[in-house]
Design an enzyme around this catalytic site. Sequence first.
Site, PDB file in Angstrom:
ATOM      1  N   ASP A 259       0.841  -1.205   0.000  1.00  0.00           N
ATOM      2  CA  ASP A 259       0.000   0.000   0.000  1.00  0.00           C
ATOM      3  C   ASP A 259       0.878   1.258   0.000  1.00  0.00           C
ATOM      4  O   ASP A 259       0.705   2.162  -0.818  1.00  0.00           O
ATOM      5  CB  ASP A 259      -0.919   0.030   1.232  1.00  0.00           C
ATOM      6  CG  ASP A 259      -1.859  -1.170   1.318  1.00  0.00           C
ATOM      7  OD1 ASP A 259      -3.070  -0.990   1.169  1.00  0.00           O
ATOM      8  OD2 ASP A 259      -1.364  -2.306   1.524  1.00  0.00           O
TER       9      ASP A 259
ATOM     10  N   ASP B 120      -6.063   4.715  -5.079  1.00  0.00           N
ATOM     11  CA  ASP B 120      -6.139   3.683  -4.051  1.00  0.00           C
ATOM     12  C   ASP B 120      -4.987   2.737  -4.359  1.00  0.00           C
ATOM     13  O   ASP B 120      -5.047   1.956  -5.308  1.00  0.00           O
ATOM     14  CB  ASP B 120      -7.483   2.949  -4.104  1.00  0.00           C
ATOM     15  CG  ASP B 120      -7.705   2.094  -2.853  1.00  0.00           C
ATOM     16  OD1 ASP B 120      -6.720   1.771  -2.167  1.00  0.00           O
ATOM     17  OD2 ASP B 120      -8.880   1.758  -2.582  1.00  0.00           O
TER      18      ASP B 120
ATOM     19  N   THR C 185      -7.157  -4.635   0.317  1.00  0.00           N
ATOM     20  CA  THR C 185      -5.936  -5.075   1.013  1.00  0.00           C
ATOM     21  C   THR C 185      -6.164  -6.416   1.712  1.00  0.00           C
ATOM     22  O   THR C 185      -5.259  -7.247   1.790  1.00  0.00           O
ATOM     23  CB  THR C 185      -5.480  -4.006   2.025  1.00  0.00           C
ATOM     24  OG1 THR C 185      -5.319  -2.776   1.326  1.00  0.00           O
ATOM     25  CG2 THR C 185      -4.149  -4.365   2.663  1.00  0.00           C
TER      26      THR C 185
ATOM     27  N   SER D  36     -12.296  -6.177  -3.664  1.00  0.00           N
ATOM     28  CA  SER D  36     -11.757  -5.017  -4.389  1.00  0.00           C
ATOM     29  C   SER D  36     -12.551  -4.567  -5.615  1.00  0.00           C
ATOM     30  O   SER D  36     -13.586  -5.139  -5.955  1.00  0.00           O
ATOM     31  CB  SER D  36     -10.303  -5.261  -4.827  1.00  0.00           C
ATOM     32  OG  SER D  36     -10.259  -5.981  -6.040  1.00  0.00           O
TER      33      SER D  36
HETATM   34  N1  PPS Z   1     -17.239  -0.714   7.112  1.00  0.00           N
HETATM   35  C1  PPS Z   1     -17.026  -0.592   5.796  1.00  0.00           C
HETATM   36  N2  PPS Z   1     -18.063  -0.612   4.934  1.00  0.00           N
HETATM   37  C2  PPS Z   1     -17.877  -0.508   3.634  1.00  0.00           C
HETATM   38  N3  PPS Z   1     -16.675  -0.373   3.060  1.00  0.00           N
HETATM   39  C3  PPS Z   1     -15.597  -0.343   3.847  1.00  0.00           C
HETATM   40  C4  PPS Z   1     -15.707  -0.446   5.239  1.00  0.00           C
HETATM   41  N4  PPS Z   1     -14.480  -0.386   5.766  1.00  0.00           N
HETATM   42  C5  PPS Z   1     -13.629  -0.242   4.736  1.00  0.00           C
HETATM   43  N5  PPS Z   1     -14.301  -0.194   3.562  1.00  0.00           N
HETATM   44  C6  PPS Z   1     -13.776   0.013   2.228  1.00  0.00           C
HETATM   45  O1  PPS Z   1     -14.056  -1.107   1.433  1.00  0.00           O
HETATM   46  C7  PPS Z   1     -12.925  -1.370   0.602  1.00  0.00           C
HETATM   47  C8  PPS Z   1     -12.928  -2.815   0.245  1.00  0.00           C
HETATM   48  O2  PPS Z   1     -14.151  -3.063  -0.381  1.00  0.00           O
HETATM   49  P1  PPS Z   1     -14.448  -4.422  -1.031  1.00  0.00           P
HETATM   50  O3  PPS Z   1     -15.601  -4.271  -1.929  1.00  0.00           O
HETATM   51  O4  PPS Z   1     -13.196  -4.935  -1.644  1.00  0.00           O
HETATM   52  O5  PPS Z   1     -14.852  -5.329   0.208  1.00  0.00           O
HETATM   53  S1  PPS Z   1     -14.428  -6.793   0.507  1.00  0.00           S
HETATM   54  O6  PPS Z   1     -13.060  -6.792   0.971  1.00  0.00           O
HETATM   55  O7  PPS Z   1     -14.643  -7.613  -0.701  1.00  0.00           O
HETATM   56  O8  PPS Z   1     -15.343  -7.235   1.575  1.00  0.00           O
HETATM   57  C9  PPS Z   1     -11.751  -0.947   1.410  1.00  0.00           C
HETATM   58  O9  PPS Z   1     -10.709  -0.558   0.543  1.00  0.00           O
HETATM   59  P2  PPS Z   1      -9.165  -0.837   0.905  1.00  0.00           P
HETATM   60  O10 PPS Z   1      -8.930  -0.247   2.264  1.00  0.00           O
HETATM   61  O11 PPS Z   1      -8.447  -0.087  -0.165  1.00  0.00           O
HETATM   62  O12 PPS Z   1      -8.948  -2.314   0.869  1.00  0.00           O
HETATM   63  C10 PPS Z   1     -12.293   0.214   2.229  1.00  0.00           C
HETATM   64  O13 PPS Z   1     -12.061   1.467   1.660  1.00  0.00           O
HETATM   65 MG    MG Z   2     -10.038   0.729  -1.317  1.00  0.00          MG
HETATM   66 MG    MG Z   3      -6.558   0.685  -0.300  1.00  0.00          MG
HETATM   67 MG    MG Z   4      -7.352   0.308   3.224  1.00  0.00          MG
END
Ligand code: PPS
Ligand code: MG
Ligand code: MG
Ligand code: MG
Length: 393
Positions: A64, A156, A161, A301
């Site tokens: 990241d 991003d 992650t 993602s």
């Molecule tokens: N509580 C909550 N609700 C909704 N979304 C959140 C939440 N917390 C984090 N995030 C954001 O979601 C990003 C990951 O989303 P995804 O669609 O990949 O979700 S998942 O990992 O498949 O469950 C993730 O992106 P990254 O941090 O870049 O991985 C976050 O920005």
């Molecule tokens: Mg993200």
């Molecule tokens: Mg990210």
């Molecule tokens: Mg993140």
Amino acid sequence: MDGENEHNNISKELDVAVRVVQMACSLCQRVQDGMLHNNNNNRDHHHQQQINSKDDNSPVTVADWGVQATVSWILTECFGSENVSIVAEEDVQTLSKKEAAGLLESVVNAVNECLAEAPKFGLESPSKALESWEVLQAISRCNSDGGPKGRYWVLDPVDGTLGFVRGDQYAVALALIEDGEVIPGVLGCPNYPMKKQWLNYHQSYYRLMSKLSPPAAGSWDKGCVLYAQRGSGKAWMQALVHDHRKLDQHSYAREIKVSTIDDPAIATFCEPVEKTNSSHSFTAGLAESVGLRKQPLRVYSMVKYAAIARGDAEIFMKFARAGYKEKIWDHAAGVVIVQEAGGVVTDAGGRPLDFSRGVYLEGLDRGIIACSGSVLHDRIINAVDASWDSSNL
Ligand SMILES: Nc1ncnc2c1ncn2[C@@H]1O[C@H](COP(=O)(O)OS(=O)(=O)O)[C@@H](OP(=O)(O)O)[C@H]1O
Ligand SMILES: [Mg+2]
Ligand SMILES: [Mg+2]
Ligand SMILES: [Mg+2]
């Protein structure tokens, strides 16, 4: 071929963005491979350092920070620091702590290793390896707050992650916003193969791979980079490459289009893997009422946006818990790519996502719905209205 001509016509911004995302993908692959190997072999102190927790308990890794530094450095070099402002996810708080010296060193190494390969992607390397302070500076200069006026990049560095640390899907997302509108968008998807034989198959494949030695550099054709320019009506995909110079002779960008399926009975919807990120029970109810029969495709993602843009799935829905505010970097690149590939993306009220109000998608109505076409999109929107009151979101 047409592909090549159109590719040659793209803006300098999009061209640089595609190249730097390609670079970022190879940084990520190296870090992910390293993590999976450590995981299997020994749990030494390096491994302890590899996954860090942020205040909200979400993970952050060398990849990241490494990607954020790399992209920031390259954009600044290509366009001049006075012309570059960047909104991005990570900051240097954790990295600047005394006890994080080892972690910072890993980031600096990853960045320098990646930047040294810039010429392979048609970009320039620094004249000498960056010092720690320069890497920290590159990360922390991504401190724009976005907003309605002017131009800024939205990054991003690693989206998903959690998927990344689990050896699964993740994306690198870079977009340029001008006066509140996403102009070009680029999505790097290092574990999303060019061909559709993917995701399910992927996990077991990766599990197997991580026990073997890493593949020879350049031989592993399992990733792709998608991109589009607003208003062109076209979206493109190229293979993840390890040496751009070799590819310049070919027409290597392939046009992608959304699926033509509009019958819910044979449509596939995708959603986040984690229930905490999107209500699986609410979307299950929607699916039922719209007549979607297939199992949801749960993918980490923005690869979900890529799946819609490529025609591998028809619907992407995300309904975060009340009070969660979606960030622009989680959507900007994906939205423009899906739209230019022929798809429709709105909030659950049918309004376009508003990227012009800072770091968050302010005013978002309930959730996000991306579809391959308006027939499915209308049906989902109507179903949301019908079932919202009885849900407790
Ligand atoms: N509580 C909550 N609700 C909704 N979304 C959140 C939440 N917390 C984090 N995030 C954001 O979601 C990003 C990951 O989303 P995804 O669609 O990949 O979700 S998942 O990992 O498949 O469950 C993730 O992106 P990254 O941090 O870049 O991985 C976050 O920005
Ligand atoms: Mg993200
Ligand atoms: Mg990210
Ligand atoms: Mg993140």
